[in-house]
Design a protein around this motif. Structure first.
Motif, PDB file in Angstrom:
ATOM      1  N   SER A   1     -10.602  -0.498 -11.359  1.00  0.00           N
ATOM      2  CA  SER A   1     -11.468  -1.107 -10.359  1.00  0.00           C
ATOM      3  C   SER A   1     -12.453  -1.913 -10.999  1.00  0.00           C
ATOM      4  O   SER A   1     -13.170  -3.037 -10.315  1.00  0.00           O
ATOM      5  CB  SER A   1     -11.951  -0.044  -9.248  1.00  0.00           C
ATOM      6  OG  SER A   1     -12.895   0.786 -10.025  1.00  0.00           O
TER       7      SER A   1
ATOM      8  N   SER B   1      -8.054  -3.423  -5.499  1.00  0.00           N
ATOM      9  CA  SER B   1      -9.461  -2.651  -5.585  1.00  0.00           C
ATOM     10  C   SER B   1     -10.233  -3.312  -6.608  1.00  0.00           C
ATOM     11  O   SER B   1     -11.249  -2.405  -7.103  1.00  0.00           O
ATOM     12  CB  SER B   1      -9.300  -1.216  -5.510  1.00  0.00           C
ATOM     13  OG  SER B   1      -8.571  -0.856  -6.799  1.00  0.00           O
TER      14      SER B   1
ATOM     15  N   THR C   1     -13.327  -4.488  -8.553  1.00  0.00           N
ATOM     16  CA  THR C   1     -14.458  -4.988  -7.743  1.00  0.00           C
ATOM     17  C   THR C   1     -15.560  -5.612  -8.851  1.00  0.00           C
ATOM     18  O   THR C   1     -16.561  -6.464  -8.522  1.00  0.00           O
ATOM     19  CB  THR C   1     -15.118  -3.400  -7.436  1.00  0.00           C
ATOM     20  OG1 THR C   1     -15.432  -2.930  -8.469  1.00  0.00           O
ATOM     21  CG2 THR C   1     -14.511  -3.059  -6.250  1.00  0.00           C
TER      22      THR C   1
ATOM     23  N   ASN D   1      -7.703  -9.760  -4.355  1.00  0.00           N
ATOM     24  CA  ASN D   1      -8.664  -8.673  -4.101  1.00  0.00           C
ATOM     25  C   ASN D   1      -9.511  -9.179  -3.093  1.00  0.00           C
ATOM     26  O   ASN D   1     -10.038 -10.266  -3.180  1.00  0.00           O
ATOM     27  CB  ASN D   1      -9.424  -8.484  -5.586  1.00  0.00           C
ATOM     28  CG  ASN D   1      -8.700  -7.865  -6.481  1.00  0.00           C
ATOM     29  OD1 ASN D   1      -8.543  -6.630  -6.595  1.00  0.00           O
ATOM     30  ND2 ASN D   1      -8.238  -8.631  -7.491  1.00  0.00           N
TER      31      ASN D   1
END
Length: 107
Positions: free
Chosen positions: A39, A79, A81, A100
């Motif tokens: 992530s 996912s 981030t 994303n």
């Protein structure tokens, strides 16, 4: 065993996972690709610790970073981030934006 291995791998740096853990054995590869380990893509600690960064600013280096980002984008399952790199192409950033729902780019 999967949970234990995730716990262990999460304690390693990104560099340690990419340069060592991915290649330990075939059973570790799918675990290294687990969503929870992908992530965040942070290479800043590597850039901060390497002297003579000028030798890395080549098209070949950019291509290696792009390939890593492409892998993490796929492994993250949407996912991803956070990305912390100093050198990648607009093509990679476009891929991240398309795949994303939420991401943060820090130059």
């Amino acid at each position: 065993m999967h949970e234990w291995l995730i716990n262990f791998l999460s304690r390693l740096s990104l560099e340690e996972r990419w340069l060592e853990a991915l290649w330990v054995c075939k059973a570790w590869l799918p675990v290294c690709k687990d969503l929870c380990l992908n992530s965040v893509f942070d290479l800043e600690t590597h850039f901060d610790s390497v002297s003579g960064l000028r030798r890395f600013w080549t098209p070949e280096f950019e291509s290696r970073i792009d390939n890593m980002i492409g892998s993490v984008v796929g492994w993250s399952g949407g996912s991803l981030t956070e990305i912390r790199v100093r050198h990648c192409s607009d093509r990679s950033l476009s891929l991240v934006a398309r795949r994303n729902s939420f991401w943060k780019y820090q130059a």
